[in-house]
Design an enzyme around this catalytic site. Sequence first.
Site, PDB file in Angstrom:
ATOM      1  N   ARG A  18       3.459   9.550   1.593  1.00  0.00           N
ATOM      2  CA  ARG A  18       3.987   9.394   2.958  1.00  0.00           C
ATOM      3  C   ARG A  18       5.467   9.041   2.937  1.00  0.00           C
ATOM      4  O   ARG A  18       6.234   9.527   3.777  1.00  0.00           O
ATOM      5  CB  ARG A  18       3.206   8.319   3.722  1.00  0.00           C
ATOM      6  CG  ARG A  18       1.797   8.745   4.083  1.00  0.00           C
ATOM      7  CD  ARG A  18       1.039   7.611   4.732  1.00  0.00           C
ATOM      8  NE  ARG A  18       0.983   6.475   3.805  1.00  0.00           N
ATOM      9  CZ  ARG A  18       0.834   5.210   4.162  1.00  0.00           C
ATOM     10  NH1 ARG A  18       0.727   4.880   5.434  1.00  0.00           N
ATOM     11  NH2 ARG A  18       0.782   4.259   3.252  1.00  0.00           N
ATOM     12  N   ASN A  36      -1.909   8.371   6.750  1.00  0.00           N
ATOM     13  CA  ASN A  36      -3.124   8.606   5.977  1.00  0.00           C
ATOM     14  C   ASN A  36      -4.289   8.780   6.941  1.00  0.00           C
ATOM     15  O   ASN A  36      -4.314   8.168   8.006  1.00  0.00           O
ATOM     16  CB  ASN A  36      -3.422   7.423   5.052  1.00  0.00           C
ATOM     17  CG  ASN A  36      -2.512   7.369   3.852  1.00  0.00           C
ATOM     18  OD1 ASN A  36      -1.915   8.358   3.454  1.00  0.00           O
ATOM     19  ND2 ASN A  36      -2.395   6.194   3.259  1.00  0.00           N
TER      20      ASN A  36
END
Length: 90
Positions: A18, A36
Amino acid sequence: MIHYHAIITGRVQGVGFRYFVQGEAVNRGMKGWVRNTDEGHVELKVEGEQQEVLDFLKTVRKGSPFSKVTDMQMEQLPEFAHYQDFRIKG
């Protein structure tokens, strides 16, 4: 301007993926978010100029040094969300 939604699967959680996505987006001036999922994937939405977004998505598909992307499902969205920045959610 285009707006895309993507779900990335593979080894993409617990490896800084990320942060990699956010860094690439910010460097390219993209707006949107990444997070996520409970299923172990990473989800993102991104807006920007067409070629920049397409280049960004190619880079995301290649992955970061510690990740391994096995699949990436993408769809262009018909409406814009007018994000203010690119952030990590959750």
